[in-house]
Design an enzyme around this catalytic site. Sequence first.
Site, PDB file in Angstrom:
ATOM      1  N   HIS A   1       2.179  -1.940   0.089  1.00 51.85           N
ATOM      2  CA  HIS A   1       2.280  -1.058  -1.020  1.00 51.85           C
ATOM      3  C   HIS A   1       2.070   0.485  -0.326  1.00 51.85           C
ATOM      4  O   HIS A   1       1.210   0.679   0.373  1.00 51.85           O
ATOM      5  CB  HIS A   1       1.382  -1.113  -2.119  1.00 51.85           C
ATOM      6  CG  HIS A   1       1.939  -2.363  -2.947  1.00 51.85           C
ATOM      7  ND1 HIS A   1       1.907  -3.498  -2.352  1.00 51.85           N
ATOM      8  CD2 HIS A   1       2.968  -2.464  -3.948  1.00 51.85           C
ATOM      9  CE1 HIS A   1       2.311  -4.522  -3.472  1.00 51.85           C
ATOM     10  NE2 HIS A   1       2.964  -3.700  -4.404  1.00 51.85           N
TER      11      HIS A   1
ATOM     12  N   ASP B   1       6.596  -1.624  -1.251  1.00 54.80           N
ATOM     13  CA  ASP B   1       7.069  -1.424  -2.743  1.00 54.80           C
ATOM     14  C   ASP B   1       6.354  -0.089  -3.270  1.00 54.80           C
ATOM     15  O   ASP B   1       5.391   0.571  -2.926  1.00 54.80           O
ATOM     16  CB  ASP B   1       6.313  -2.456  -3.707  1.00 54.80           C
ATOM     17  CG  ASP B   1       6.973  -3.592  -3.636  1.00 54.80           C
ATOM     18  OD1 ASP B   1       8.196  -3.735  -3.095  1.00 54.80           O
ATOM     19  OD2 ASP B   1       6.911  -4.690  -4.361  1.00 54.80           O
TER      20      ASP B   1
END
Length: 320
Positions: A287, A139
């Site tokens: 992430h 992400d």
Amino acid sequence: MKKILCIFSVLLIVFGTAFFGCGKKDNKTDTEQSETSVSATDDTTTPDPKPVLSGDAALKDGETYTGREPLALASFNVTDPENTRGLSTEKHGYGYGIAKDGKPNEISVNNQKYFETNGYKAFCLDTKSTDKVLYLTFDCGYENGYTAKILDTLKEKQVPAAFFCTLPQVKENPEIIARMINEGHIVGNHSVTHPSFPTLTRLQMANEIKGMDDYLRTYFGYSAPFFRFPMGEYSDSALDAVGSLGYTSVFWSVAYSDWDLNKQKGEEFAFNTVMSRLHPGAVILLHAVSPDNAAALGRIIDAAREQGYTFKSLYDYPQE
């Protein structure tokens, strides 16, 4: 004569008012109908004026950051924009459970069953492949210098990944996004403004997805049919709406708290945590802002392969 002119003037005012009054009423009706249109064509989804490359080198007409030809914009029609079927709009925060001993957590297993049973175009776990496959996803909400290092590792190890990006991330870092695309990775749709989708109307959901897709098509010559809900928040209606637009919603079955830069615990912690939670068919969420992930990624890939795992693209996920 004056009397006749006076009467004529009154009649002209009366009929003129009636005529133009009808015109205003019809315009209002047209406006009301456009607000309930099932086509996500709101002005907010139109690509911004020509963006600027690093070094202030503006793109010329028809140019893209990737060197590809621009793609025609897609027309998104929203199925049942008013949700007349009464699909639940209750907000769910996505939970996956911590996998261990090479097996997915029961929560992830049940999530996948729920998606399949209800016919939603969504997955968090590959229960169909017989091999030990892994899907690596990231992400991306902003850039702090680690994505390039991650891309270097993926290129060295020849591993495909999916990067779910918001529109501001794409606009602010066009060279990074172009590199993802040109090196064979997926740039997934993570919306324009990163809202909680269960709080939106179905038309608003479509506009969030279309705005991102329009920009990628126009300035990168690219589009991919994969979506990730901001913050992992979804509802039955949201799952249905996203699927009706032709997108597959991608969740995950392996993750850890790696997004908080104030709580990074080092490369070794990242490596041990991810490795302890691997299982066949896992969708891994990391992430790209984490220095720990960037440092440990190469070791994670090597160790997973030593255990017999193969990294696959989201395009390889069995749809039937």
